[in-house]
Design an enzyme around this catalytic site. Sequence first.
Site, PDB file in Angstrom:
ATOM      1  N   ASP A  83      35.055  46.269  13.071  1.00  0.00           N
ATOM      2  CA  ASP A  83      34.442  46.885  11.884  1.00  0.00           C
ATOM      3  C   ASP A  83      33.912  48.277  12.197  1.00  0.00           C
ATOM      4  OD1 ASP A  83      34.860  44.533  10.423  1.00  0.00           O
ATOM      5  OD2 ASP A  83      32.936  43.680  11.021  1.00  0.00           O
ATOM      6  N   GLU A 101      43.489  47.286   9.172  1.00  0.00           N
ATOM      7  CA  GLU A 101      43.786  45.896   8.819  1.00  0.00           C
ATOM      8  C   GLU A 101      43.288  45.683   7.408  1.00  0.00           C
ATOM      9  OE1 GLU A 101      42.705  41.549   8.399  1.00  0.00           O
ATOM     10  OE2 GLU A 101      41.465  43.338   8.208  1.00  0.00           O
TER      11      GLU A 101
END
Length: 244
Positions: free
Chosen positions: A228, A34
Amino acid sequence: MTHIFAHRGSAGTHPENTMISFMEAARVEADGIELDVQLSRDGVVVVIHDETVNRTTDGTGWVGQMTYRQLRKLNANYKFKKYGFCPIPSLQEVLEWAKNTSLLINIELKNNLIPYERLEEKVIELVERYDLASRVIFSSFNHESMATCHQLAPHIETALLYMEKLHRPWSYAHTLQALALHPYHPTVNRSFVEAAHAHHLLVRPFTINKEELMKTMFQYEVDGIFTDFPEKAQNVREKTLRSL
């Protein structure tokens, strides 16, 4: 199976939205990456999250008021100083690299605060140039922008980002011809996922960093998560699938 998208690359372990972060996502075999896009003053599509460079680079100022050349001089290594100099990439640079991988690519258009002129057209043109339409998802908090993307390129998936709980978001998504919902994770529960799927919408919550939350989302059978920590998510997904 739930796809794992490396949020801004492997942003928990590497400088966000940099080539080194995306390469780490590929190394740990995330399903996708992303990234966030904006426009430089001279119209180059650049990959950076904030509207200013203050947080993630050694510079200060607004992204849209700096030329691409000026932006490239900044060090975007943020809090990961050990990685040395990490320039702000252009979208072209990322796609040039990504075309040789199998990664899905979620491109978030950061135009909800600043209405960058022709951002949609420029992003679509680059995606088409590298023949990546089938692997790209457009998303934004600017839903008008997603409608524009769909009008310009109806063959590329669009997804609606949102923070607050919405009433019947599938009805709203269908009016914009979006194929996916990208909700803030506290708004997601099992019945929501089931209802979205019943209305033929994909669900990909953000940002899923804690192991217990990852496990929960895998059990809900969401279509993707943004994290993350893609390597950690891979391990949790494997363990969760074994236990089902």
